[in-house]
Design a protein around this motif. Structure first.
Motif, PDB file in Angstrom:
ATOM      1  N   VAL A   4       0.826  -1.213   0.000  1.00  0.00           N
ATOM      2  CA  VAL A   4       0.000   0.000   0.000  1.00  0.00           C
ATOM      3  C   VAL A   4       0.856   1.257   0.000  1.00  0.00           C
ATOM      4  CG1 VAL A   4      -1.756   1.282   1.284  1.00  0.00           C
ATOM      5  CG2 VAL A   4      -1.859  -1.207   1.182  1.00  0.00           C
ATOM      6  N   LYS A   5       1.905   1.245   0.805  1.00  0.00           N
ATOM      7  CA  LYS A   5       2.755   2.429   0.935  1.00  0.00           C
ATOM      8  C   LYS A   5       3.390   2.789  -0.412  1.00  0.00           C
ATOM      9  CE  LYS A   5       5.046   4.271   4.866  1.00  0.00           C
ATOM     10  NZ  LYS A   5       5.973   4.217   5.923  1.00  0.00           N
ATOM     11  N   ARG A   6       3.832   1.759  -1.143  1.00  0.00           N
ATOM     12  CA  ARG A   6       4.466   1.994  -2.442  1.00  0.00           C
ATOM     13  C   ARG A   6       3.460   2.576  -3.430  1.00  0.00           C
ATOM     14  NH1 ARG A   6       4.543  -0.222  -7.092  1.00  0.00           N
ATOM     15  NH2 ARG A   6       3.376  -2.058  -6.434  1.00  0.00           N
ATOM     16  N   LEU A   7       2.262   2.007  -3.461  1.00  0.00           N
ATOM     17  CA  LEU A   7       1.214   2.513  -4.359  1.00  0.00           C
ATOM     18  C   LEU A   7       0.839   3.952  -4.011  1.00  0.00           C
ATOM     19  CD1 LEU A   7      -1.209  -0.537  -4.658  1.00  0.00           C
ATOM     20  CD2 LEU A   7       0.231   0.413  -6.449  1.00  0.00           C
ATOM     21  N   ALA A   8       0.705   4.224  -2.716  1.00  0.00           N
ATOM     22  CA  ALA A   8       0.341   5.573  -2.277  1.00  0.00           C
ATOM     23  C   ALA A   8       1.426   6.574  -2.675  1.00  0.00           C
ATOM     24  CB  ALA A   8       0.137   5.588  -0.768  1.00  0.00           C
ATOM     25  N   ALA A   9       2.690   6.175  -2.510  1.00  0.00           N
ATOM     26  CA  ALA A   9       3.806   7.053  -2.876  1.00  0.00           C
ATOM     27  C   ALA A   9       3.751   7.370  -4.365  1.00  0.00           C
ATOM     28  CB  ALA A   9       5.129   6.393  -2.522  1.00  0.00           C
ATOM     29  N   GLU A  10       3.421   6.353  -5.161  1.00  0.00           N
ATOM     30  CA  GLU A  10       3.328   6.526  -6.610  1.00  0.00           C
ATOM     31  C   GLU A  10       2.205   7.507  -6.961  1.00  0.00           C
ATOM     32  OE1 GLU A  10       2.745   3.262  -9.773  1.00  0.00           O
ATOM     33  OE2 GLU A  10       4.285   2.505  -8.386  1.00  0.00           O
ATOM     34  N   ILE A  11       1.053   7.326  -6.326  1.00  0.00           N
ATOM     35  CA  ILE A  11      -0.109   8.172  -6.604  1.00  0.00           C
ATOM     36  C   ILE A  11       0.138   9.609  -6.157  1.00  0.00           C
ATOM     37  CG2 ILE A  11      -2.523   8.611  -5.973  1.00  0.00           C
ATOM     38  CD1 ILE A  11      -2.729   5.479  -5.665  1.00  0.00           C
ATOM     39  N   LEU A  12       0.702   9.758  -4.956  1.00  0.00           N
ATOM     40  CA  LEU A  12       0.914  11.098  -4.389  1.00  0.00           C
ATOM     41  C   LEU A  12       2.141  11.800  -4.972  1.00  0.00           C
ATOM     42  CD1 LEU A  12       0.125  10.138  -0.702  1.00  0.00           C
ATOM     43  CD2 LEU A  12      -1.277  11.609  -2.151  1.00  0.00           C
ATOM     44  N   GLY A  13       2.990  11.043  -5.649  1.00  0.00           N
ATOM     45  CA  GLY A  13       4.183  11.640  -6.268  1.00  0.00           C
ATOM     46  C   GLY A  13       5.236  12.050  -5.267  1.00  0.00           C
ATOM     47  N   VAL A  14       5.360  11.255  -4.191  1.00  0.00           N
ATOM     48  CA  VAL A  14       6.386  11.520  -3.186  1.00  0.00           C
ATOM     49  C   VAL A  14       7.131  10.224  -2.894  1.00  0.00           C
ATOM     50  CG1 VAL A  14       5.110  13.407  -2.082  1.00  0.00           C
ATOM     51  CG2 VAL A  14       4.790  11.081  -1.273  1.00  0.00           C
ATOM     52  N   GLY A  15       8.156  10.317  -2.062  1.00  0.00           N
ATOM     53  CA  GLY A  15       8.892   9.112  -1.680  1.00  0.00           C
ATOM     54  C   GLY A  15       8.107   8.323  -0.645  1.00  0.00           C
ATOM     55  N   GLU A  16       8.408   7.023  -0.549  1.00  0.00           N
ATOM     56  CA  GLU A  16       7.705   6.162   0.410  1.00  0.00           C
ATOM     57  C   GLU A  16       7.879   6.646   1.843  1.00  0.00           C
ATOM     58  OE1 GLU A  16       8.123   1.850   0.018  1.00  0.00           O
ATOM     59  OE2 GLU A  16       8.674   2.183  -2.079  1.00  0.00           O
ATOM     60  N   SER A  17       9.019   7.249   2.140  1.00  0.00           N
ATOM     61  CA  SER A  17       9.289   7.687   3.510  1.00  0.00           C
ATOM     62  C   SER A  17       8.365   8.827   3.942  1.00  0.00           C
ATOM     63  CB  SER A  17      10.744   8.114   3.654  1.00  0.00           C
ATOM     64  OG  SER A  17      11.007   9.196   2.792  1.00  0.00           O
ATOM     65  N   ARG A  18       7.774   9.537   2.980  1.00  0.00           N
ATOM     66  CA  ARG A  18       6.874  10.650   3.323  1.00  0.00           C
ATOM     67  C   ARG A  18       5.411  10.226   3.403  1.00  0.00           C
ATOM     68  NH1 ARG A  18       7.602  15.676  -0.323  1.00  0.00           N
ATOM     69  NH2 ARG A  18       5.748  16.300   0.795  1.00  0.00           N
ATOM     70  N   VAL A  19       5.092   8.988   3.031  1.00  0.00           N
ATOM     71  CA  VAL A  19       3.712   8.507   3.088  1.00  0.00           C
ATOM     72  C   VAL A  19       3.403   8.064   4.512  1.00  0.00           C
ATOM     73  CG1 VAL A  19       2.127   6.712   2.303  1.00  0.00           C
ATOM     74  CG2 VAL A  19       3.671   7.804   0.680  1.00  0.00           C
ATOM     75  N   ARG A  20       2.292   8.548   5.058  1.00  0.00           N
ATOM     76  CA  ARG A  20       1.868   8.158   6.400  1.00  0.00           C
ATOM     77  C   ARG A  20       0.487   7.517   6.301  1.00  0.00           C
ATOM     78  NH1 ARG A  20       6.144   7.885   7.483  1.00  0.00           N
ATOM     79  NH2 ARG A  20       7.505   9.304   8.609  1.00  0.00           N
ATOM     80  N   ILE A  21       0.309   6.445   7.083  1.00  0.00           N
ATOM     81  CA  ILE A  21      -0.973   5.763   7.125  1.00  0.00           C
ATOM     82  C   ILE A  21      -1.532   5.915   8.531  1.00  0.00           C
ATOM     83  CG2 ILE A  21      -2.131   3.540   6.874  1.00  0.00           C
ATOM     84  CD1 ILE A  21       0.181   2.778   4.933  1.00  0.00           C
ATOM     85  N   SER A  22      -2.735   6.429   8.603  1.00  0.00           N
ATOM     86  CA  SER A  22      -3.376   6.666   9.902  1.00  0.00           C
ATOM     87  C   SER A  22      -3.654   5.328  10.604  1.00  0.00           C
ATOM     88  CB  SER A  22      -4.669   7.439   9.648  1.00  0.00           C
ATOM     89  OG  SER A  22      -5.608   7.180  10.637  1.00  0.00           O
ATOM     90  N   PRO A  23      -3.520   5.268  11.948  1.00  0.00           N
ATOM     91  CA  PRO A  23      -3.765   4.019  12.688  1.00  0.00           C
ATOM     92  C   PRO A  23      -5.187   3.465  12.486  1.00  0.00           C
ATOM     93  CG  PRO A  23      -2.767   5.678  14.115  1.00  0.00           C
ATOM     94  CD  PRO A  23      -3.071   6.349  12.819  1.00  0.00           C
TER      95      PRO A  23
END
Length: 149
Positions: A4-23
């Motif tokens: 999920v993190k990789r897909l979200a990073a791709e969609i948001l156009g940022v690096g994986e380290s900047r993607v946050r997933i809410s608890p």
């Protein structure tokens, strides 16, 4: 399982380290299978990007103050020989002064006459000789020196 993190990073156009997933979204991650599912979670605000960190002013100042301190002309900072680092004008001035001093001493000692002195003086000014040694060699090869009495 989909990353999920990789897909979200791709969609948001940022690096994986900047993607946050809410608890709150953790239990719903097993259901995610496509990019569309990830987009839906982003729309809900359960997946978001963290702000990009810049360089703090304090850290920037610290870095640049170090550079400002001192002249930084130590052996480790030098590239090129002593003469390669000389300002061309300063090098020319010191060379011309040395040549003129030598010419004046020859004239004073009576080893060259006024006409020869004038010719050589103008040649020095024109950059013909690169050192006192080259001027001396020129004088000897052209028999311009009178014999000392």
């Amino acid at each position: 399982m989909v990353d999920v993190k990789r897909l979200a990073a791709e969609i948001l156009g940022v690096g994986e380290s900047r993607v946050r997933i809410s608890p709150e979204a953790l239990d719903r991650l097993e259901e995610v299978t496509t990019k569309a599912d990830v987009r839906a979670l982003i729309k809900e605000g359960l997946i978001y990007t963290e702000y990009a960190k810049g360089v703090s002013r304090g850290r920037w100042r610290e870095l640049h103050e170090k550079r400002r301190k001192g002249r930084r002309r130590g052996v480790g900072s030098r590239k090129g020989s002593k003469y390669a680092r000389l300002d061309p004008k300063e090098a020319w001035v010191s060379r011309v002064r040395a040549l003129r001093r030598y010419l004046n001493s020859l004239k004073r000692r009576g080893l060259i006459d006024a006409k020869t002195w004038r010719d050589l003086y103008l040649q020095v000014k024109g950059g013909r000789f690169e050192s006192v040694a080259s001027l001396r060699a020129y004088l000897i090869s052209n028999n311009l020196l009178k014999q000392q009495r």
